[in-house]
Write a protein that holds these residues in place. Structure first.
Motif, mmCIF file in Angstrom:
data_model
loop_
_atom_site.group_PDB
_atom_site.id
_atom_site.type_symbol
_atom_site.label_atom_id
_atom_site.label_comp_id
_atom_site.label_asym_id
_atom_site.label_seq_id
_atom_site.Cartn_x
_atom_site.Cartn_y
_atom_site.Cartn_z
ATOM 1 N N TYR A 1 0.838 -1.202 0.000
ATOM 2 C CA TYR A 1 0.000 0.000 0.000
ATOM 3 C C TYR A 1 0.877 1.258 0.000
ATOM 4 C CZ TYR A 1 -3.292 3.542 1.612
ATOM 5 O OH TYR A 1 -4.052 4.672 1.732
ATOM 6 N N SER A 2 1.897 1.280 0.830
ATOM 7 C CA SER A 2 2.792 2.439 0.912
ATOM 8 C C SER A 2 3.532 2.668 -0.398
ATOM 9 C CB SER A 2 3.808 2.265 2.043
ATOM 10 O OG SER A 2 3.159 2.231 3.272
ATOM 11 N N VAL A 3 4.042 1.588 -0.982
ATOM 12 C CA VAL A 3 4.749 1.703 -2.256
ATOM 13 C C VAL A 3 3.792 2.179 -3.335
ATOM 14 C CG1 VAL A 3 5.898 0.376 -4.077
ATOM 15 C CG2 VAL A 3 6.561 0.052 -1.693
ATOM 16 N N THR A 4 2.591 1.634 -3.357
ATOM 17 C CA THR A 4 1.603 2.019 -4.364
ATOM 18 C C THR A 4 1.240 3.497 -4.221
ATOM 19 O OG1 THR A 4 0.710 -0.224 -4.395
ATOM 20 C CG2 THR A 4 -0.699 1.525 -5.285
ATOM 21 N N ILE A 5 0.939 3.923 -3.008
ATOM 22 C CA ILE A 5 0.568 5.319 -2.775
ATOM 23 C C ILE A 5 1.754 6.233 -3.076
ATOM 24 C CG2 ILE A 5 -0.123 7.005 -1.022
ATOM 25 C CD1 ILE A 5 -2.363 5.142 -2.042
ATOM 26 N N GLY A 6 2.930 5.854 -2.639
ATOM 27 C CA GLY A 6 4.132 6.653 -2.900
ATOM 28 C C GLY A 6 4.414 6.780 -4.381
ATOM 29 N N THR A 7 4.283 5.676 -5.096
ATOM 30 C CA THR A 7 4.518 5.685 -6.539
ATOM 31 C C THR A 7 3.461 6.520 -7.252
ATOM 32 O OG1 THR A 7 5.551 3.511 -6.437
ATOM 33 C CG2 THR A 7 4.750 4.222 -8.587
ATOM 34 N N TYR A 8 2.223 6.353 -6.852
ATOM 35 C CA TYR A 8 1.141 7.137 -7.457
ATOM 36 C C TYR A 8 1.384 8.628 -7.236
ATOM 37 C CZ TYR A 8 -3.434 9.052 -8.465
ATOM 38 O OH TYR A 8 -4.453 9.805 -8.989
#
Length: 188
Positions: free
Chosen positions: A20-27
């Motif tokens: 979730y953190s990687v996804t949100i950070g990447t987004y």
């Protein structure tokens, strides 16, 4: 068995939170880069608009000044020629009065507007043209750098997977048209 289930649950929660953190950070990174591209393009458009607003007005101003001086110098030259061609006293008086009048207007123009010399105005026009084109070149370069950063992020793994999922599209580089390779002509 409970400890294993708890451990597996904890690992899944940590992995889920990490994902979730990687996804949100990447987004968020992609959104930031996309906005950077849009902002850089807005600056290119600002400079294009500046050129569109500035240059025609500046050219017309310089043309007006140059025309004014040209007409005045032609009048001085004609008056001088009429002095040389005058035969009678009356013709000479009339021709000299015309020359004096033309010279007086020329001196008034020079005294009131010492910077109203065509060569200085043309030099200023050249400086403005060069300055505008330099500003535009800087903004185009900044735009292309923003596009490069954004497109690089879009193509990098695993960002490319998330970019495709969220619908991010590649940005287009600013490319000069073939006509830009020709030397521009400024015509008065």
């Amino acid at each position: 068995m409970k400890k294993k289930a708890l451990l597996v649950g904890l690992v899944l929660v940590v992995l889920g939170f990490g994902f979730y953190s990687v996804t949100i950070g990447t987004y968020n990174k992609l959104v930031k880069l996309d906005e950077e591209v849009k902002s850089a393009w807005a600056q290119v458009e600002n400079q294009l608009q500046r050129r569109n607003d500035l240059i025609p007005n500046l050219v017309e101003t310089v043309k007006g000044y140059a025309k004014h001086e040209k007409d005045l110098l032609i009048e001085v030259t004609k008056a001088r020629a009429s002095v040389a061609g005058a035969k009678s006293i009356q013709e000479k008086i009339k021709a000299n009065n015309q020359l004096t009048s033309a010279l007086s207007r020329l001196l008034v123009v020079v005294e009131r507007y010492p910077d109203l010399k065509a060569n200085e105005n043309f030099l200023r026009l050249q400086d403005e043209l060069a300055g505008t084109e330099n500003r535009l070149a800087v903004e185009r370069r900044r735009y292309n750098e923003a596009v490069r950063r954004y497109n690089t992020a879009l193509r990098s793994f695993p960002t490319n997977l998330l970019a495709k999922f969220f619908g991010f599209k590649r940005a287009t580089f600013f490319k000069a048209p073939e006509a830009a390779k020709k030397v521009p002509r400024v015509k008065f």
